[in-house]
Write an enzyme that holds these catalytic residues in place. Structure first.
Site, PDB file in Angstrom:
ATOM      1  N   PHE A  96     -17.020  13.238 -15.601  1.00 49.89           N
ATOM      2  CA  PHE A  96     -16.211  13.763 -16.693  1.00 49.89           C
ATOM      3  C   PHE A  96     -16.212  12.864 -17.942  1.00 49.89           C
ATOM      4  CE2 PHE A  96     -13.423  15.975 -13.309  1.00 49.89           C
ATOM      5  CZ  PHE A  96     -14.157  17.126 -13.404  1.00 49.89           C
ATOM      6  N   HIS A 114     -16.527  18.952  -5.625  1.00 54.64           N
ATOM      7  CA  HIS A 114     -16.565  20.091  -6.531  1.00 54.64           C
ATOM      8  C   HIS A 114     -15.509  19.926  -7.619  1.00 54.64           C
ATOM      9  CE1 HIS A 114     -17.460  24.045  -7.937  1.00 54.64           C
ATOM     10  NE2 HIS A 114     -16.307  24.575  -7.570  1.00 54.64           N
ATOM     11  N   ASN A 123     -12.301  28.781 -10.795  1.00 54.08           N
ATOM     12  CA  ASN A 123     -13.588  28.288 -10.314  1.00 54.08           C
ATOM     13  C   ASN A 123     -14.708  28.815 -11.216  1.00 54.08           C
ATOM     14  OD1 ASN A 123     -15.380  26.916  -8.701  1.00 54.08           O
ATOM     15  ND2 ASN A 123     -14.997  28.120  -6.858  1.00 54.08           N
ATOM     16  N   CYS A 125     -20.782  22.230 -12.158  1.00 56.85           N
ATOM     17  CA  CYS A 125     -19.353  22.544 -12.053  1.00 56.85           C
ATOM     18  C   CYS A 125     -18.512  21.615 -12.905  1.00 56.85           C
ATOM     19  CB  CYS A 125     -18.894  22.501 -10.596  1.00 56.85           C
ATOM     20  SG  CYS A 125     -19.105  20.908  -9.781  1.00 56.85           S
TER      21      CYS A 125
END
Length: 272
Positions: free
Chosen positions: A145, A235, A253, A99
């Site tokens: 990230f 998430h 999403n 994700c």
């Protein structure tokens, strides 16, 4: 050898009753991910960094400098900005805990459309390339990230056809032979965990955001989500706007169009 996985599902009727008692802020029902095993649910959640996160596109500053203002408007949505949809289509991360990649790439794709003023063009970049070729993250077991972003700055991402997504880590050599000629690089990346900056950053373009929903999030079909029941997970999604009248952020999403409102959702301010 037979391996058994316990199917841990919420009582949907109980969840709907709890929502009714709260005035039905959001709609719960069966979705594309609501009947996964506990292991399957854990596999969907792969972000590790609690930041709002942006990848920059080189033409951006000149093209959209008019969006910088001291006071943010009450509504903003990159799905409908100046009558155009600047977001790219909803994707499906499958059974891989990627994700963090879909949230980041989704934001970058949108920012490229904004930077080059191409709202009607579908920019489709390869999550599989980053999944399989970036050794700074944990593939289908999650990732952060910043190291992923630095990979996009240093190496770049090719188009989807160069390395189609299958939801598994493959040898990097599986990418197309001319991959170096097909990559798009970010010119920079940035992050913030200051809520006061979220709207200003979002006015520049969509970006990755870290959430901590409960397992009832898998049953979300519309409305403004707030956690009600179940285990808490981590998430990542692509934030793309807000509504002060709803008191919520809107996001894309990566669980296919069969989750939420055609793959999109709203979440209460303060839950991001």
């Amino acid at each position: 050898m037979v391996i058994l996985f316990l199917l841990i599902t919420l009582d949907l009727a109980e969840l709907q009753k709890a929502l009714a008692e709260l005035g039905n802020p959001w709609v719960a029902g069966e979705t594309s991910v609501s009947r996964l095993t506990d292991e399957g649910r854990a596999n969907l959640m792969g972000s590790m960094t609690p930041y709002l996160f942006e990848l920059g596109a080189s033409a951006f500053q000149e093209s959209y400098s008019d969006t910088h203002s001291s006071k943010a408007p009450s509504e903003w949505n990159w799905r409908n900005y100046k009558g155009k949809n600047w977001m790219t289509p909803v994707k499906d991360q499958l059974g891989c805990g990627s994700c963090y990649l879909f949230a980041m790439v989704g934001g970058f794709e949108g920012r490229l459309k904004i930077a080059y003023n191409m709202p009607d063009t579908n920019i489709n970049l390869s999550e599989e390339f980053v999944l399989s070729c970036c050794n700074r993250v944990y593939g289908c077991h999650g990732g952060n990230f910043p190291p992923t972003a630095q990979f996009v700055v240093d190496i770049g991402i090719p188009d989807e056809k160069c390395f189609p997504y299958i939801g598994k880590v493959l040898p990097c050599i599986n990418a197309c032979p001319d991959v170096e000629a097909r990559v798009t690089k970010a010119n920079r990346w940035g992050a913030t965990n200051k809520v006061a900056q979220f709207k200003a950053k979002l006015m520049q373009g969509p970006m990755a955001c870290w959430l901590t929903p409960k397992s009832d999030f898998l049953y979300y079909k519309g409305g403004v989500y707030t956690p009600i029941m179940g285990e808490k997970y981590v998430h990542a999604v692509t934030l793309c706007g807000w509504s002060d009248s709803l008191g919520a952020w809107v996001f894309k999403n990566s669980w296919s169009i069969w989750w939420g409102d055609s793959g999109y959702g709203w979440i209460n301010y303060g839950e991001e």
